[in-house]
Write an enzyme that holds these catalytic residues in place. Structure first.
Site, short mmCIF file in Angstrom:
data_model
loop_
_atom_site.label_atom_id
_atom_site.label_comp_id
_atom_site.label_asym_id
_atom_site.label_seq_id
_atom_site.Cartn_x
_atom_site.Cartn_y
_atom_site.Cartn_z
N GLU A 108 0.84 -1.20 0.00
CA GLU A 108 0.00 0.00 0.00
C GLU A 108 0.87 1.25 0.00
OE1 GLU A 108 -2.48 1.52 -0.59
OE2 GLU A 108 -4.29 0.90 0.44
N ASP A 112 -4.46 4.78 6.29
CA ASP A 112 -5.05 5.96 6.95
C ASP A 112 -5.99 5.46 8.06
OD1 ASP A 112 -6.15 8.44 7.50
OD2 ASP A 112 -7.18 8.66 5.60
P1 IMP Z 1 -7.95 3.99 4.51
O1 IMP Z 1 -8.84 2.95 3.94
O2 IMP Z 1 -8.72 5.04 5.27
O3 IMP Z 1 -6.82 3.42 5.35
O4 IMP Z 1 -7.34 4.79 3.30
C1 IMP Z 1 -6.44 4.20 2.48
C2 IMP Z 1 -6.47 4.73 1.07
O5 IMP Z 1 -6.91 6.08 0.97
C3 IMP Z 1 -5.04 4.72 0.56
O6 IMP Z 1 -4.77 3.55 -0.15
C4 IMP Z 1 -4.97 5.94 -0.32
O7 IMP Z 1 -5.30 5.56 -1.62
C5 IMP Z 1 -6.00 6.87 0.23
N1 IMP Z 1 -5.39 7.89 1.12
C6 IMP Z 1 -5.34 7.88 2.47
N2 IMP Z 1 -4.72 8.97 2.96
C7 IMP Z 1 -4.36 9.69 1.86
C8 IMP Z 1 -3.64 10.92 1.71
O8 IMP Z 1 -3.21 11.59 2.67
N3 IMP Z 1 -3.44 11.32 0.43
C9 IMP Z 1 -3.86 10.62 -0.66
N4 IMP Z 1 -4.52 9.46 -0.56
C10 IMP Z 1 -4.77 9.00 0.69
MG MG Z 2 -4.33 3.31 -1.99
#
Ligand code: IMP
Ligand code: MG
Length: 200
Positions: A108, A112
Site C-alpha cells: 500500500e 489511513d
Molecule cells: P484507509 O482505507 O482510510 O486506510 O485509506 C487508504 C487509502 O486512501 C489509501 O490507499 C490511499 O489511496 C488513500 N489515502 C489515504 N490517505 C491519503 C492521503 O493523505 N493522500 C492521498 N490518498 C490518501
Molecule cells: Mg491506496
C-alpha cells in the site's frame, strides 16, 4: 534521470509543499527491501499492489528485492475525490493470480483509517495463502479506525493529507516524484518518523 520534483505544487486548487524528499524515500525503500530480502530468504513471495496509489512505491521497492518474486494487482477505491475516506470500500479489480498456498505481501501507499487494508487482508485470507504480510510506505497511526497489523512501515506521519509518489488529490498529483503535504496552515505538520520497531 531527473524526475519532476518542485518545492511546492498546486493541485486541483490546493497548495502542497515538500514533505518527504526523493533522497529520504530512496534510502527508506532500500531498507524496507533489505528487511523483505532477509525475511523471505528461502521463499518466493507474490507482491500484491493495491491500485491505484501503490504502483510507484511497488515499482521502486521491487527493484531492490533480490529473492525470486511475482507481482499482481488488486484495485480498490475508498476516497472518491475527497480528502477524507468515504468510509466504504469498492472492489474494482480482483487478483488474476491464484494465491492459495503462497506467501502474499500486500503493498500500500498509505494506511489511513485502516479500512482498505483491513478489507484487503480479509479478502486475501479467503484465498487461503500460506502467509500474508502488509507493507505500507506511509502510516497515519492517529487516524486508525479499523485496526490492522502492519508488518513493514516506511514512515509514520501525523493525520495530514499528502500527495505525490502515487498518491492523488482527486486523481491528480500521482506523477510527483516526492511526497507533499497540504499547506493549509491549520494542521500538525510535524516530520515523518521511522517507527522504532522497524529499525532493524
Ligand atoms: P484507509 O482505507 O482510510 O486506510 O485509506 C487508504 C487509502 O486512501 C489509501 O490507499 C490511499 O489511496 C488513500 N489515502 C489515504 N490517505 C491519503 C492521503 O493523505 N493522500 C492521498 N490518498 C490518501
Ligand atoms: Mg491506496
Amino acid at each position: 534521470m531527473t524526475f519532476y520534483q518542485p518545492e511546492t505544487v498546486l493541485c486541483n486548487g490546493a497548495l502542497f509543499r515538500l514533505y518527504i524528499n526523493k533522497e529520504q524515500l530512496d534510502k527508506r525503500i532500500v531498507e524496507l527491501a533489505g528487511q523483505i530480502n532477509r525475511d523471505y530468504e528461502d521463499k518466493k513471495p507474490i507482491f500484491i499492489g493495491i491500485l491505484n496509489g501503490a504502483f510507484v512505491f511497488l515499482a521502486d521497492l521491487m527493484r531492490h528485492v533480490t529473492v525470486p518474486c511475482e507481482v499482481d494487482f488488486f484495485k480498490l477505491s475508498s476516497y472518491g475525490d475527497e480528502k477524507v475516506s468515504s468510509g466504504s470500500v469498492t472492489e474494482l479489480k480482483d487478483l488474476d493470480a491464484d494465491v492459495e498456498g503462497r506467501h502474499v505481501i500486500l503493498i500500500e501507499d498509505i494506511v489511513d483509517t485502516g479500512l482498505s487494508m483491513r478489507y484487503m487482508v480479509g479478502r486475501i485470507k479467503e484465498k487461503k495463502p500460506a502467509s500474508v504480510a502488509v507493507v505500507t510506505l506511509l502510516h497515519k497511526p492517529d487516524a486508525t479506525k479499523h485496526y490492522v497489523n502492519v508488518d513493514y512501515v516506511g514512515f509514520q506521519i501525523p493525520t495530514l493529507f499528502v500527495l505525490g509518489y502515487g498518491m492523488d488529490y482527486a486523481q491528480e498529483g500521482r506523477n510527483l516524484a516526492q511526497i507533499y503535504v497540504i499547506d493549509d496552515g491549520s494542521e500538525d505538520s510535524s516530520s515523518p518518523v521511522i517507527p522504532e520497531h522497524a529499525k532493524k
